[in-house]
Write a protein that holds these residues in place. Structure first.
Motif, PDB file in Angstrom:
ATOM      1  N   ASP A 136      45.111  -9.865 -30.788  1.00 25.77           N
ATOM      2  CA  ASP A 136      45.654  -9.100 -29.656  1.00 25.77           C
ATOM      3  C   ASP A 136      46.433  -7.873 -30.125  1.00 25.77           C
ATOM      4  O   ASP A 136      46.573  -6.897 -29.379  1.00 25.77           O
ATOM      5  CB  ASP A 136      46.597  -9.965 -28.813  1.00 25.77           C
ATOM      6  CG  ASP A 136      45.872 -11.043 -28.035  1.00 25.77           C
ATOM      7  OD1 ASP A 136      44.741 -10.797 -27.590  1.00 25.77           O
ATOM      8  OD2 ASP A 136      46.441 -12.140 -27.873  1.00 25.77           O
ATOM      9  N   LEU A 137      46.963  -7.913 -31.351  1.00 25.24           N
ATOM     10  CA  LEU A 137      47.921  -6.913 -31.804  1.00 25.24           C
ATOM     11  C   LEU A 137      47.364  -5.871 -32.768  1.00 25.24           C
ATOM     12  O   LEU A 137      47.927  -4.774 -32.881  1.00 25.24           O
ATOM     13  CB  LEU A 137      49.103  -7.614 -32.484  1.00 25.24           C
ATOM     14  CG  LEU A 137      49.958  -8.500 -31.570  1.00 25.24           C
ATOM     15  CD1 LEU A 137      50.787  -9.454 -32.408  1.00 25.24           C
ATOM     16  CD2 LEU A 137      50.846  -7.652 -30.695  1.00 25.24           C
ATOM     17  N   LEU A 138      46.282  -6.192 -33.465  1.00 26.20           N
ATOM     18  CA  LEU A 138      45.807  -5.320 -34.530  1.00 26.20           C
ATOM     19  C   LEU A 138      44.546  -4.545 -34.152  1.00 26.20           C
ATOM     20  O   LEU A 138      43.753  -4.988 -33.318  1.00 26.20           O
ATOM     21  CB  LEU A 138      45.535  -6.134 -35.793  1.00 26.20           C
ATOM     22  CG  LEU A 138      46.742  -6.844 -36.401  1.00 26.20           C
ATOM     23  CD1 LEU A 138      46.332  -7.571 -37.672  1.00 26.20           C
ATOM     24  CD2 LEU A 138      47.873  -5.869 -36.681  1.00 26.20           C
ATOM     25  N   LYS A 174      51.428  -3.699 -28.381  1.00 23.87           N
ATOM     26  CA  LYS A 174      51.076  -2.759 -29.440  1.00 23.87           C
ATOM     27  C   LYS A 174      51.980  -1.532 -29.419  1.00 23.87           C
ATOM     28  O   LYS A 174      52.389  -1.023 -30.468  1.00 23.87           O
ATOM     29  CB  LYS A 174      49.616  -2.325 -29.288  1.00 23.87           C
ATOM     30  CG  LYS A 174      48.602  -3.401 -29.614  1.00 23.87           C
ATOM     31  CD  LYS A 174      47.192  -2.855 -29.451  1.00 23.87           C
ATOM     32  CE  LYS A 174      46.133  -3.878 -29.805  1.00 23.87           C
ATOM     33  NZ  LYS A 174      44.769  -3.314 -29.672  1.00 23.87           N
ATOM     34  N   GLY A 175      52.301  -1.067 -28.217  1.00 25.21           N
ATOM     35  CA  GLY A 175      53.164   0.096 -28.099  1.00 25.21           C
ATOM     36  C   GLY A 175      54.565  -0.165 -28.626  1.00 25.21           C
ATOM     37  O   GLY A 175      55.164   0.710 -29.265  1.00 25.21           O
ATOM     38  N   LEU A 176      55.098  -1.345 -28.379  1.00 23.06           N
ATOM     39  CA  LEU A 176      56.420  -1.683 -28.886  1.00 23.06           C
ATOM     40  C   LEU A 176      56.441  -1.664 -30.408  1.00 23.06           C
ATOM     41  O   LEU A 176      57.404  -1.192 -31.026  1.00 23.06           O
ATOM     42  CB  LEU A 176      56.835  -3.070 -28.376  1.00 23.06           C
ATOM     43  CG  LEU A 176      57.204  -3.175 -26.895  1.00 23.06           C
ATOM     44  CD1 LEU A 176      57.363  -4.640 -26.497  1.00 23.06           C
ATOM     45  CD2 LEU A 176      58.490  -2.416 -26.593  1.00 23.06           C
ATOM     46  N   VAL A 177      55.384  -2.171 -31.026  1.00 21.94           N
ATOM     47  CA  VAL A 177      55.326  -2.203 -32.487  1.00 21.94           C
ATOM     48  C   VAL A 177      55.116  -0.802 -33.046  1.00 21.94           C
ATOM     49  O   VAL A 177      55.808  -0.371 -33.980  1.00 21.94           O
ATOM     50  CB  VAL A 177      54.201  -3.143 -32.962  1.00 21.94           C
ATOM     51  CG1 VAL A 177      54.108  -3.144 -34.492  1.00 21.94           C
ATOM     52  CG2 VAL A 177      54.444  -4.567 -32.457  1.00 21.94           C
ATOM     53  N   ARG A 178      54.177  -0.058 -32.476  1.00 18.96           N
ATOM     54  CA  ARG A 178      53.831   1.260 -32.998  1.00 18.96           C
ATOM     55  C   ARG A 178      54.980   2.259 -32.876  1.00 18.96           C
ATOM     56  O   ARG A 178      55.119   3.155 -33.709  1.00 18.96           O
ATOM     57  CB  ARG A 178      52.617   1.808 -32.257  1.00 18.96           C
ATOM     58  CG  ARG A 178      51.303   1.095 -32.546  1.00 18.96           C
ATOM     59  CD  ARG A 178      50.724   1.487 -33.867  1.00 18.96           C
ATOM     60  NE  ARG A 178      49.333   1.021 -34.024  1.00 18.96           N
ATOM     61  CZ  ARG A 178      48.606   1.205 -35.105  1.00 18.96           C
ATOM     62  NH1 ARG A 178      49.121   1.834 -36.153  1.00 18.96           N
ATOM     63  NH2 ARG A 178      47.368   0.745 -35.179  1.00 18.96           N
ATOM     64  N   THR A 206      47.480 -13.698 -21.065  1.00 19.67           N
ATOM     65  CA  THR A 206      47.495 -12.418 -21.751  1.00 19.67           C
ATOM     66  C   THR A 206      46.378 -11.522 -21.231  1.00 19.67           C
ATOM     67  O   THR A 206      45.211 -11.923 -21.218  1.00 19.67           O
ATOM     68  CB  THR A 206      47.322 -12.623 -23.271  1.00 19.67           C
ATOM     69  OG1 THR A 206      48.399 -13.440 -23.745  1.00 19.67           O
ATOM     70  CG2 THR A 206      47.344 -11.303 -24.011  1.00 19.67           C
ATOM     71  N   ASP A 207      46.735 -10.318 -20.800  1.00 24.71           N
ATOM     72  CA  ASP A 207      45.744  -9.359 -20.311  1.00 24.71           C
ATOM     73  C   ASP A 207      45.868  -8.058 -21.093  1.00 24.71           C
ATOM     74  O   ASP A 207      46.699  -7.911 -21.983  1.00 24.71           O
ATOM     75  CB  ASP A 207      45.930  -9.118 -18.800  1.00 24.71           C
ATOM     76  CG  ASP A 207      47.353  -8.692 -18.431  1.00 24.71           C
ATOM     77  OD1 ASP A 207      48.098  -8.219 -19.332  1.00 24.71           O
ATOM     78  OD2 ASP A 207      47.725  -8.817 -17.254  1.00 24.71           O
ATOM     79  N   ASP A 208      45.021  -7.078 -20.765  1.00 24.07           N
ATOM     80  CA  ASP A 208      45.014  -5.810 -21.502  1.00 24.07           C
ATOM     81  C   ASP A 208      46.329  -5.054 -21.359  1.00 24.07           C
ATOM     82  O   ASP A 208      46.761  -4.363 -22.290  1.00 24.07           O
ATOM     83  CB  ASP A 208      43.856  -4.925 -21.026  1.00 24.07           C
ATOM     84  CG  ASP A 208      42.503  -5.434 -21.510  1.00 24.07           C
ATOM     85  OD1 ASP A 208      42.485  -6.239 -22.455  1.00 24.07           O
ATOM     86  OD2 ASP A 208      41.476  -5.023 -20.942  1.00 24.07           O
ATOM     87  N   GLN A 209      46.972  -5.174 -20.208  1.00 18.90           N
ATOM     88  CA  GLN A 209      48.260  -4.504 -20.013  1.00 18.90           C
ATOM     89  C   GLN A 209      49.317  -5.076 -20.950  1.00 18.90           C
ATOM     90  O   GLN A 209      50.116  -4.332 -21.533  1.00 18.90           O
ATOM     91  CB  GLN A 209      48.710  -4.647 -18.556  1.00 18.90           C
ATOM     92  CG  GLN A 209      49.968  -3.849 -18.229  1.00 18.90           C
ATOM     93  CD  GLN A 209      50.334  -3.925 -16.754  1.00 18.90           C
ATOM     94  OE1 GLN A 209      49.662  -4.588 -15.961  1.00 18.90           O
ATOM     95  NE2 GLN A 209      51.403  -3.250 -16.386  1.00 18.90           N
ATOM     96  N   SER A 222      55.376 -13.292 -29.647  1.00 22.42           N
ATOM     97  CA  SER A 222      55.904 -13.676 -28.343  1.00 22.42           C
ATOM     98  C   SER A 222      56.436 -12.417 -27.670  1.00 22.42           C
ATOM     99  O   SER A 222      57.390 -11.805 -28.155  1.00 22.42           O
ATOM    100  CB  SER A 222      57.018 -14.716 -28.502  1.00 22.42           C
ATOM    101  OG  SER A 222      57.588 -15.032 -27.245  1.00 22.42           O
ATOM    102  N   LEU A 223      55.811 -12.025 -26.581  1.00 16.13           N
ATOM    103  CA  LEU A 223      56.172 -10.803 -25.866  1.00 16.13           C
ATOM    104  C   LEU A 223      57.003 -11.144 -24.636  1.00 16.13           C
ATOM    105  O   LEU A 223      56.616 -11.992 -23.826  1.00 16.13           O
ATOM    106  CB  LEU A 223      54.915 -10.043 -25.441  1.00 16.13           C
ATOM    107  CG  LEU A 223      55.106  -8.857 -24.488  1.00 16.13           C
ATOM    108  CD1 LEU A 223      55.882  -7.727 -25.160  1.00 16.13           C
ATOM    109  CD2 LEU A 223      53.754  -8.350 -23.982  1.00 16.13           C
ATOM    110  N   ASN A 224      58.148 -10.487 -24.514  1.00 18.63           N
ATOM    111  CA  ASN A 224      58.959 -10.579 -23.296  1.00 18.63           C
ATOM    112  C   ASN A 224      58.961  -9.189 -22.672  1.00 18.63           C
ATOM    113  O   ASN A 224      59.603  -8.273 -23.169  1.00 18.63           O
ATOM    114  CB  ASN A 224      60.381 -11.035 -23.629  1.00 18.63           C
ATOM    115  CG  ASN A 224      61.186 -11.358 -22.376  1.00 18.63           C
ATOM    116  OD1 ASN A 224      61.064 -10.673 -21.367  1.00 18.63           O
ATOM    117  ND2 ASN A 224      62.015 -12.389 -22.445  1.00 18.63           N
TER     118      ASN A 224
END
Length: 258
Positions: free
Chosen positions: A166-168, A27-31, A18-21, A151-153
């Motif tokens: 990582d998400l909040l 986060k963008g997908l959720v927001r 897991t990296d910053d990208q 879990s990010l795809n």
């Protein structure tokens, strides 16, 4: 001799570091999600139940849903709060080539006397204004889907495991942020429509539309135009909501120069 096929695939790590990208994509997908697929255990049978729900976020990025007590998925999460939420809208072509994220959550019902209720109501209606027709009905309730992991795809061959951290976004004083957010959003939409247009169409490179500012939080802002949503990230996390004004001015100046 070079290995091929299944044998080579087995040796290649499935989960990437897991990296910053990856964090920013997640986060963008959720927001920016307008809706998602909620997976829960059906009350009475324990059978998996998937249902489409409209989605918003709290200040820290926690997903928020509004559901009726008459819905099967409401009974499901009241009986078994552990659930999952899949978000990430497909575009043209193969739907499996587009990013999506599965969020592992605990559903927490927010009562009308809860200090967070008014904040969630405001933010939810900012994303789903038509919900004002029923948001105050007695059989509707807000639920925060408190995140445990995800879990990010990110597309073919781009799988990541993410933690809650990582998400909040950390928010020390949610009520102070909420109060300033309400006034800032109203002020921007009433008096600075040109700046909002620049945020969306220059900085986010979105198509021309009647954009409005929906929400603000310590990491960025959400812009909406009908069914379209754009996320504009700040250069750094804001610890004090009083810093918002200068950040918004700086972003407008940056867009004008561009």
């Amino acid at each position: 001799m070079k290995k091929k096929g299944v044998e080579a695939a087995k040796e290649k790590p499935v989960i990437r570091p897991t990296d910053d990208q990856a964090r920013l994509l997640a986060k963008g997908l959720v927001r920016t999600s307008r809706f998602g697929a909620l997976a829960a255990l059906e009350a009475g049978t324990g059978h998996p139940l998937a249902s489409r729900v409209a989605v918003a976020t709290d200040l820290d990025g926690t997903p928020v849903i509004l559901t009726s007590m008459l819905s099967g998925h409401t009974a499901a999460i009241l009986g078994t709060p552990s659930c999952s939420l899949l978000v990430g809208e497909p575009g043209k072509g193969d739907p499996l080539a587009h990013p999506r994220i599965s969020l592992f959550c605990e559903a927490v019902r927010i009562g009308r006397d809860d200090p967070a209720h008014d904040r969630l109501r405001t933010r939810y209606l900012a994303r789903h204004p038509k919900a004002e027709l029923y948001v105050d009905f007695g059989d509707f309730s807000f639920f925060r889907l408190d995140l445990a992991r995800a879990s990010l795809n990110g597309g073919f061959g781009k799988a990541f495991d993410l933690t809650r951290q990582d998400l909040l976004s950390p928010v020390d004083d949610p009520e102070r942020w909420a109060a300033l957010e309400v006034s800032a959003v109203a002020h921007m939409n009433e008096d600075h429509r040109e700046a909002i247009k620049l945020y969306a169409e220059v900085l986010c490179k979105a198509e021309e539309a009647k954009w409005r500012l929906a929400c603000l939080d310590p990491e960025g802002l959400d812009l909406v135009a009908g069914d379209r949503v754009e996320r504009l990230w700040f250069d750094e996390l804001l610890e004090d909501p009083q810093d918002l004004r200068q950040v918004l001015v700086t972003l407008a100046q940056k867009a004008r120069k561009a």
